[in-house]
Design an enzyme around this catalytic site. Structure first.
Site, PDB file in Angstrom:
ATOM      1  N   ARG A  61      -0.069   0.404  -9.698  1.00 58.54           N
ATOM      2  CA  ARG A  61      -1.131  -0.544  -8.918  1.00 58.54           C
ATOM      3  C   ARG A  61      -0.927  -2.083  -9.016  1.00 58.54           C
ATOM      4  O   ARG A  61      -1.792  -2.719  -8.234  1.00 58.54           O
ATOM      5  CB  ARG A  61      -2.489  -0.084  -8.855  1.00 58.54           C
ATOM      6  CG  ARG A  61      -2.876   1.385  -8.659  1.00 58.54           C
ATOM      7  CD  ARG A  61      -4.091   1.743  -7.949  1.00 58.54           C
ATOM      8  NE  ARG A  61      -5.062   0.969  -9.173  1.00 58.54           N
ATOM      9  CZ  ARG A  61      -6.596   1.161  -9.044  1.00 58.54           C
ATOM     10  NH1 ARG A  61      -7.273   1.974  -7.895  1.00 58.54           N
ATOM     11  NH2 ARG A  61      -7.416   1.023  -9.676  1.00 58.54           N
ATOM     12  N   ASP A  62       0.190  -2.223  -9.628  1.00 55.37           N
ATOM     13  CA  ASP A  62       0.407  -4.011  -9.443  1.00 55.37           C
ATOM     14  C   ASP A  62       1.895  -4.040 -10.143  1.00 55.37           C
ATOM     15  O   ASP A  62       2.097  -4.903 -11.199  1.00 55.37           O
ATOM     16  CB  ASP A  62      -0.655  -4.585 -10.628  1.00 55.37           C
ATOM     17  CG  ASP A  62      -0.511  -6.106 -10.000  1.00 55.37           C
ATOM     18  OD1 ASP A  62       0.047  -6.591  -9.129  1.00 55.37           O
ATOM     19  OD2 ASP A  62      -0.951  -6.945 -10.816  1.00 55.37           O
ATOM     20  N   LEU A  63       2.884  -3.252  -9.541  1.00 52.54           N
ATOM     21  CA  LEU A  63       4.331  -3.457  -9.980  1.00 52.54           C
ATOM     22  C   LEU A  63       4.834  -4.795  -9.351  1.00 52.54           C
ATOM     23  O   LEU A  63       4.722  -4.845  -7.983  1.00 52.54           O
ATOM     24  CB  LEU A  63       5.239  -2.340  -9.383  1.00 52.54           C
ATOM     25  CG  LEU A  63       4.774  -1.136 -10.411  1.00 52.54           C
ATOM     26  CD1 LEU A  63       5.531   0.026  -9.764  1.00 52.54           C
ATOM     27  CD2 LEU A  63       5.333  -1.142 -11.995  1.00 52.54           C
TER      28      LEU A  63
ATOM     29  N   ASN B 132       5.510  -8.629 -14.114  1.00 51.58           N
ATOM     30  CA  ASN B 132       5.031  -7.382 -14.755  1.00 51.58           C
ATOM     31  C   ASN B 132       5.885  -6.668 -15.558  1.00 51.58           C
ATOM     32  O   ASN B 132       5.745  -5.795 -16.265  1.00 51.58           O
ATOM     33  CB  ASN B 132       3.856  -6.526 -14.218  1.00 51.58           C
ATOM     34  CG  ASN B 132       2.761  -7.272 -14.109  1.00 51.58           C
ATOM     35  OD1 ASN B 132       2.211  -8.510 -14.853  1.00 51.58           O
ATOM     36  ND2 ASN B 132       1.660  -7.054 -13.114  1.00 51.58           N
TER      37      ASN B 132
ATOM     38  N   THR C 267      -0.817  -6.795  -5.978  1.00 55.12           N
ATOM     39  CA  THR C 267      -0.508  -8.210  -5.716  1.00 55.12           C
ATOM     40  C   THR C 267       0.170  -8.235  -4.397  1.00 55.12           C
ATOM     41  O   THR C 267       1.134  -7.542  -3.927  1.00 55.12           O
ATOM     42  CB  THR C 267       0.181  -8.899  -6.797  1.00 55.12           C
ATOM     43  OG1 THR C 267      -0.210  -8.830  -7.913  1.00 55.12           O
ATOM     44  CG2 THR C 267       0.695 -10.484  -6.129  1.00 55.12           C
TER      45      THR C 267
END
Length: 289
Positions: A56-58, A62, A95
């Site tokens: 849920r935030d690739l 990161n 994001t």
């Protein structure tokens, strides 16, 4: 015994900072290097999904890259387990630049395809060395996506017309095909473009999975992926240099969703409308009356 120490591997780079350094020196990833990175990323995402975890935030900041060419996925602050049948989760995740259209349009259910959309955005970023959809707001983000991929319809995305913002707003009609204009054949082959389009498919049920993507013909055509050990090296960020630019901050997650859970109003959907008069929302957007 009143302290806890977490000891983790030291990895020399995050890919966002590394790519900023490379851009400053007019360097790019070669096709074999892109395939090396993508193969490792897809294997990592497949492992997560196979173990019932949504990241849920690739995004590139990161993703970590070692001097031995090993890519690692980091920052699991927004990750969560998921199950079958699906439950409703907060849409305030991922994001902005890497957020799937079903999240931007307030779909009440989502699953592994949201990570795969992010993978597609990262793939394009590896190829062009720039973010694919650097939106400034939710509205600007969806407008950028529609402009490059074409405005969706019920034919390409069943259920699209029932999404809350779609019922309230009229979106400008854009034809499909803009992606090739953004990323020319000198940067990405036809097979590569087909893979990218598989990631950036509007209908989540038709979007490529990590497992299927790993078998795509793109990875079999020449030049093939280099071995990680053959990856070139750059000085680590700790050895000097500063980040020049920043991607948007990740969303706050569940706590920020409280207002959405309490209301179906326009404001709760993230679209602020002044009642009683005609309002210009943003380029390509107008209200339905």
């Amino acid at each position: 015994m009143d302290k806890i120490f977490i000891v983790m591997d030291y990895v020399e780079h995050d890919l966002k900072s590394l790519m900023e350094t490379m851009r400053g020196k007019k360097q790019v990833f070669l096709p074999g290097e892109v395939k090396c990175l993508m193969t490792q990323l897809l294997k990592a995402v497949h492992h997560l999904h196979d173990n019932w975890i949504l990241h849920r935030d690739l995004k590139t900041s990161n993703l970590l890259l070692s001097h031995k060419g090993i890519l690692k996925v980091g920052d699991f602050g927004l990750a969560r387990e998921y199950g079958s049948p699906l439950r409703q989760y907060t849409p305030v995740v991922v994001t902005l630049w890497y957020r799937a259209p079903e999240l931007l349009l307030c779909s009440k259910e989502y699953s592994t395809p949201i990570d795969m959309w992010s993978v597609g955005c990262i793939f394009a970023e590896f190829v062009t060395m720039n973010p694919l959809f650097p939106g400034k707001s939710d509205v600007d983000q969806i407008n950028r996506i529609f402009k490059d991929l074409g405005t969706p319809s019920e034919t390409v995305w069943p259920g699209y017309s029932q999404l809350p913002p779609v019922q309230k707003l009229t979106f400008a009609e854009h034809p499909a095909g803009g992606l090739r204009q953004r990323i020319g054949p000198d940067l990405l082959s036809e097979m590569g473009l087909a893979l990218l389009q598989g990631f950036l498919t509007y209908d989540p049920t038709r979007r490529l999975t990590a497992e299927v993507a790993l078998e795509h013909a793109y990875f079999k055509e020449q030049p093939v992926a280099i071995e990680p050990a053959m990856f070139p090296t750059w000085p680590a960020k700790s050895e000097g240099g500063r980040r020049a630019t920043h991607s948007p901050r990740p969303p706050a997650g569940g706590a920020a969703y409280a207002q959405f859970a309490r209301s179906d109003s326009d404001e709760a959907l993230g679209f602020h409308v002044q009642k009683g008069r005609s309002v210009s929302m943003a380029p390509g957007f107008s209200l339905k009356f």
